[in-house]
Every structure is written in C-alpha cells, then in structure tokens.
Design an enzyme around this catalytic site. Structure first.
Site, PDB file in Angstrom:
ATOM      1  N   GLY A   1       0.817  -1.204   0.000  1.00  0.00           N
ATOM      2  CA  GLY A   1       0.000   0.000   0.000  1.00  0.00           C
ATOM      3  C   GLY A   1       0.851   1.254   0.000  1.00  0.00           C
ATOM      4  O   GLY A   1       2.087   1.206   0.036  1.00  0.00           O
TER       5      GLY A   1
ATOM      6  N   ASP B   1       1.124  -8.712   2.072  1.00  0.00           N
ATOM      7  CA  ASP B   1      -0.035  -8.051   1.462  1.00  0.00           C
ATOM      8  C   ASP B   1      -0.802  -9.086   0.643  1.00  0.00           C
ATOM      9  O   ASP B   1      -0.199 -10.047   0.157  1.00  0.00           O
ATOM     10  CB  ASP B   1       0.423  -6.903   0.549  1.00  0.00           C
ATOM     11  CG  ASP B   1      -0.616  -5.795   0.414  1.00  0.00           C
ATOM     12  OD1 ASP B   1      -1.733  -6.097  -0.069  1.00  0.00           O
ATOM     13  OD2 ASP B   1      -0.316  -4.646   0.768  1.00  0.00           O
TER      14      ASP B   1
ATOM     15  N   THR C   1      -6.071  -3.983  -2.049  1.00  0.00           N
ATOM     16  CA  THR C   1      -5.987  -2.565  -2.428  1.00  0.00           C
ATOM     17  C   THR C   1      -4.549  -2.153  -2.730  1.00  0.00           C
ATOM     18  O   THR C   1      -4.335  -1.092  -3.320  1.00  0.00           O
ATOM     19  CB  THR C   1      -6.542  -1.637  -1.323  1.00  0.00           C
ATOM     20  OG1 THR C   1      -5.814  -1.842  -0.113  1.00  0.00           O
ATOM     21  CG2 THR C   1      -8.016  -1.901  -1.079  1.00  0.00           C
TER      22      THR C   1
ATOM     23  N   ASP D   1      -3.332 -13.069   3.169  1.00  0.00           N
ATOM     24  CA  ASP D   1      -4.455 -12.347   3.751  1.00  0.00           C
ATOM     25  C   ASP D   1      -4.353 -12.483   5.267  1.00  0.00           C
ATOM     26  O   ASP D   1      -4.444 -13.594   5.810  1.00  0.00           O
ATOM     27  CB  ASP D   1      -5.769 -12.944   3.244  1.00  0.00           C
ATOM     28  CG  ASP D   1      -7.003 -12.235   3.774  1.00  0.00           C
ATOM     29  OD1 ASP D   1      -6.887 -11.438   4.732  1.00  0.00           O
ATOM     30  OD2 ASP D   1      -8.099 -12.495   3.249  1.00  0.00           O
TER      31      ASP D   1
ATOM     32  N   LYS E   1     -13.263  -7.200   8.682  1.00  0.00           N
ATOM     33  CA  LYS E   1     -12.497  -8.410   9.011  1.00  0.00           C
ATOM     34  C   LYS E   1     -11.017  -8.112   9.241  1.00  0.00           C
ATOM     35  O   LYS E   1     -10.409  -8.668  10.160  1.00  0.00           O
ATOM     36  CB  LYS E   1     -12.654  -9.457   7.903  1.00  0.00           C
ATOM     37  CG  LYS E   1     -14.008 -10.140   7.884  1.00  0.00           C
ATOM     38  CD  LYS E   1     -14.160 -11.074   6.710  1.00  0.00           C
ATOM     39  CE  LYS E   1     -13.241 -12.282   6.823  1.00  0.00           C
ATOM     40  NZ  LYS E   1     -13.472 -13.239   5.719  1.00  0.00           N
TER      41      LYS E   1
ATOM     42  N   TYR F   1     -15.399   1.294   8.542  1.00  0.00           N
ATOM     43  CA  TYR F   1     -13.990   1.660   8.726  1.00  0.00           C
ATOM     44  C   TYR F   1     -13.753   2.212  10.129  1.00  0.00           C
ATOM     45  O   TYR F   1     -12.835   1.782  10.832  1.00  0.00           O
ATOM     46  CB  TYR F   1     -13.601   2.704   7.680  1.00  0.00           C
ATOM     47  CG  TYR F   1     -12.143   3.100   7.719  1.00  0.00           C
ATOM     48  CD1 TYR F   1     -11.129   2.176   7.457  1.00  0.00           C
ATOM     49  CD2 TYR F   1     -11.763   4.419   7.977  1.00  0.00           C
ATOM     50  CE1 TYR F   1      -9.796   2.543   7.470  1.00  0.00           C
ATOM     51  CE2 TYR F   1     -10.428   4.792   7.992  1.00  0.00           C
ATOM     52  CZ  TYR F   1      -9.445   3.851   7.739  1.00  0.00           C
ATOM     53  OH  TYR F   1      -8.119   4.231   7.756  1.00  0.00           O
TER      54      TYR F   1
ATOM     55  N   LYS G   1     -11.474   0.295  13.164  1.00  0.00           N
ATOM     56  CA  LYS G   1     -10.299   0.901  13.790  1.00  0.00           C
ATOM     57  C   LYS G   1     -10.490   1.075  15.299  1.00  0.00           C
ATOM     58  O   LYS G   1      -9.548   0.910  16.085  1.00  0.00           O
ATOM     59  CB  LYS G   1      -9.998   2.253  13.131  1.00  0.00           C
ATOM     60  CG  LYS G   1      -9.496   2.138  11.695  1.00  0.00           C
ATOM     61  CD  LYS G   1      -8.181   1.380  11.623  1.00  0.00           C
ATOM     62  CE  LYS G   1      -7.590   1.376  10.228  1.00  0.00           C
ATOM     63  NZ  LYS G   1      -6.299   0.667  10.154  1.00  0.00           N
TER      64      LYS G   1
ATOM     65  N   ARG H   1      -9.977  10.034  -1.941  1.00  0.00           N
ATOM     66  CA  ARG H   1      -9.285  10.963  -1.067  1.00  0.00           C
ATOM     67  C   ARG H   1      -9.022  12.272  -1.799  1.00  0.00           C
ATOM     68  O   ARG H   1      -8.881  12.312  -3.024  1.00  0.00           O
ATOM     69  CB  ARG H   1      -7.993  10.339  -0.542  1.00  0.00           C
ATOM     70  CG  ARG H   1      -8.283   9.284   0.521  1.00  0.00           C
ATOM     71  CD  ARG H   1      -7.037   8.673   1.110  1.00  0.00           C
ATOM     72  NE  ARG H   1      -6.503   7.615   0.266  1.00  0.00           N
ATOM     73  CZ  ARG H   1      -5.573   6.753   0.672  1.00  0.00           C
ATOM     74  NH1 ARG H   1      -5.097   6.836   1.907  1.00  0.00           N
ATOM     75  NH2 ARG H   1      -5.132   5.823  -0.140  1.00  0.00           N
TER      76      ARG H   1
END
Length: 328
Positions: free
Chosen positions: A11, A32, A36, A57, A92, A146, A150, A187
């Site tokens: 990422g 990774d 994404t 994963d 997840k 999201y 977090k 973004r």
C-alpha cells in the site's frame, strides 16, 4: 539485524515504511494480499537482500519462521472508495486480522504497532482533536465499517497489552499524502490532481468549508518510526496541524498546477467529517516530532509523481464521483 513484519506492505504508507526500515538497517518482511495494494510499489525492493515478501491475507492464520522483533499492522483499506466497496473485508481486517497479528506478536514476543486513524474521532465535536477525545461516530452509517474496525482494533490491542503484557503501540494517522497514492480512490489530494491531469473541473463535496490537515508521507513515516521505538503504549496522533478548508485547498491546487479549470460543487457524503485537525502536543513531547515538509513542497513532489502515470492509470475509474455510492 532486527526483523520487522509490515502488513499492507504494497500500500501507499506500507511501502514507504518498508523503505524506511530497510534504510534504518532492519530486515523487512512485507505482507499483502493486494486487495488494495499495488505490486509496483515494491518493485524496487524485489532484489534487496534485506527484504522478502509474503502474499497473504492477514484475516487467515499467519505463520512466520524464526524470530521476529517488531510488527507494524497497516493492512486495511484506507480510502472511502475502498471501504465502501469492500465493507466486510474492511471489518475483518480490523478485527480478525488484528487478532491474528496480536497472537503472532505474543508468540514471538514482538512489539506491535497498530495503524489506527483520525476517523476514530468521527465528525468531531472537539477541535482540534486530541488523544483523550472519545469521538462522535455513527456506528451504523456507511463509514462505520472503517471507523468501528479501527476503534475495535484499538480496544483489542489494549486488551492484549493489559491481559498478556504485550508491548503495543497505537498511531492515529491523519490525512497523509505523497508518491504512490492511487488516483480516484476518494481521497482529496489524488482526486483533485487526477481531475487536473484529465482536464476535468475540480469537484468539492459540500460547500468547501470543511477542513483537512495534510501531512507529507516522509513526515508521517518518521513519526511512526519514532513511536514504535518509544516507551509509550497509548494512542498518539501523527499528522500535520496546519488546517485548510477544502475550497482553499482546491484553489491552491489550481495555482500550483497552472490549470484554468473551474470548481464545481456536489452533495456532501453522509457522515463526512466537517473538521479534521490533529493536536500533536503529545507527539512533540514524547517523540520530539513535528512535520517538516511544507504543503507546497510536498504537493509539488506529489503532483510530479502523478504526472508520470500512464494514461491507463490516469483514466482508470474507481467511482470518481462516489456520493451516489456512499449515500446508499
């Protein structure tokens, strides 16, 4: 040589962290599953003797041979487009993925740093946001997948520290930008720059009075590095406290790029924060850290990076106008 596992290594932030730790003399294991992330972000490290990559994963059982000193958990969708398209995977990776990595850290007796986010503050009622603010989050809204992933991540990390004595660190990341960001991911910075490069008008959601604070990636990575090596186990804000409205920022982009495009306004997405500014008093005190790269310098570097992208990358669609998606 100390060994560090970095998840989400392909990422934007993860790949820069791989660079930082190799530069500091660590042996880096990148992980990774490319949900994404992008393989090209790690191409320059493929033949490096102090780097290896595992495609995996993190929501599945994780096994690493040999000793491990540090873990940095950065495996998570981090843009509105991503976590709205893949909400279950987002939840997840914040829950099962974090649990797996905390278990690995416990087994290896490794210190683990968890990447949290300013989104735990939701649409804040306190400004600027300091670490002792509990937030204003809509748990069942579209962004909740999201935000709550977090918040849970922080909770289980502290539980592992208190119950198992695990060495833990938590960074709350505010808006960060720089090379290797993806265009059209929802973004602000890549969205504006992508529109400039495609000759489109710049889209502002809402009236543009909402604020953001943008931190250049090198500053962000340095703050994360210092936090990992510190003795502080509670959340720390790492971001740039220089606040700007989205309208002012769009005007800056137009001036920086020399474009004559117009600004157009569209509906503000549900639960989009109206203010975002970190209080970095704690980071200054504990880590002797504050951002050094000014916005004009960082934005110039970032725009020059985006100018090197192919036409295929430039015009790739990732729900450029995502209000219809976020408001479902």
């Amino acid at each position: 040589m100390k060994k560090v596992l970095i998840t989400g290594a392909a990422g934007f932030l993860g790949s820069h962290l791989c660079d930082k730790f190799i530069k500091e003399g660590f042996y880096v294991i990148g992980m990774d599953n490319f949900i994404t992330g992008d393989k090209k972000n790690l191409e320059h490290l493929e033949s490096h003797p102090n780097f290896e990559f595992i495609e995996h994963d993190v929501t599945e059982f994780i096994s690493i041979d040999g000793p491990l000193d540090y873990i940095l958990h950065f495996a998570s969708p981090a843009s509105p487009i991503d976590y709205l398209k893949i909400p279950i995977q987002t939840l997840k990776v914040g829950s099962l993925g974090t649990h797996n990595l905390l278990g690995l850290a416990k087994a290896k007796k490794a210190r683990i740093l968890i990447a949290s986010t300013s989104e735990v503050y939701g649409d804040p009622l306190v400004h600027p946001q300091s670490e002792d603010y509990y937030g204003n989050v809509n748990t069942i809204g579209p962004r909740g997948v999201y935000d709550e992933a977090k918040r849970f991540q922080e909770a289980i990390t502290m539980a592992y520290h208190r119950f198992h004595g695990l060495e833990t660190r938590i960074v709350r990341i505010f808006n960060t930008y720089g090379p290797r960001m993806r265009l059209n991911d929802g973004r602000v910075i890549p969205a504006f720059m992508g529109q400039v490069l495609r000759g489109e008008d710049l889209t502002i959601f809402g009236d543009g009075s909402q604020t953001r604070s943008f931190c250049y990636v090198d500053d962000q990575v340095e703050g994360i590095y210092r936090l990992l090596l510190s003795d502080y186990l509670y959340p720390v804000n790492i971001g740039n406290p220089h606040e700007i409205t989205i309208k002012e920022f769009a005007e800056e982009i137009i001036e920086l790029t020399g474009t004559d495009q117009k600004i157009v306004y569209k509906e503000l997405p549900q639960d989009d924060p109206l203010q975002r500014q970190p209080d970095i008093t704690l980071a200054k005190k504990l880590l002797n850290w504050e951002p050094k790269v000014d916005r004009k310098q960082g934005m110039t570097i970032t725009f020059n990076y985006f100018k090197t992208l192919s036409k295929e990358e430039l015009f790739k669609s990732e729900h450029k106008d995502f209000t219809s998606y976020i408001n479902k």
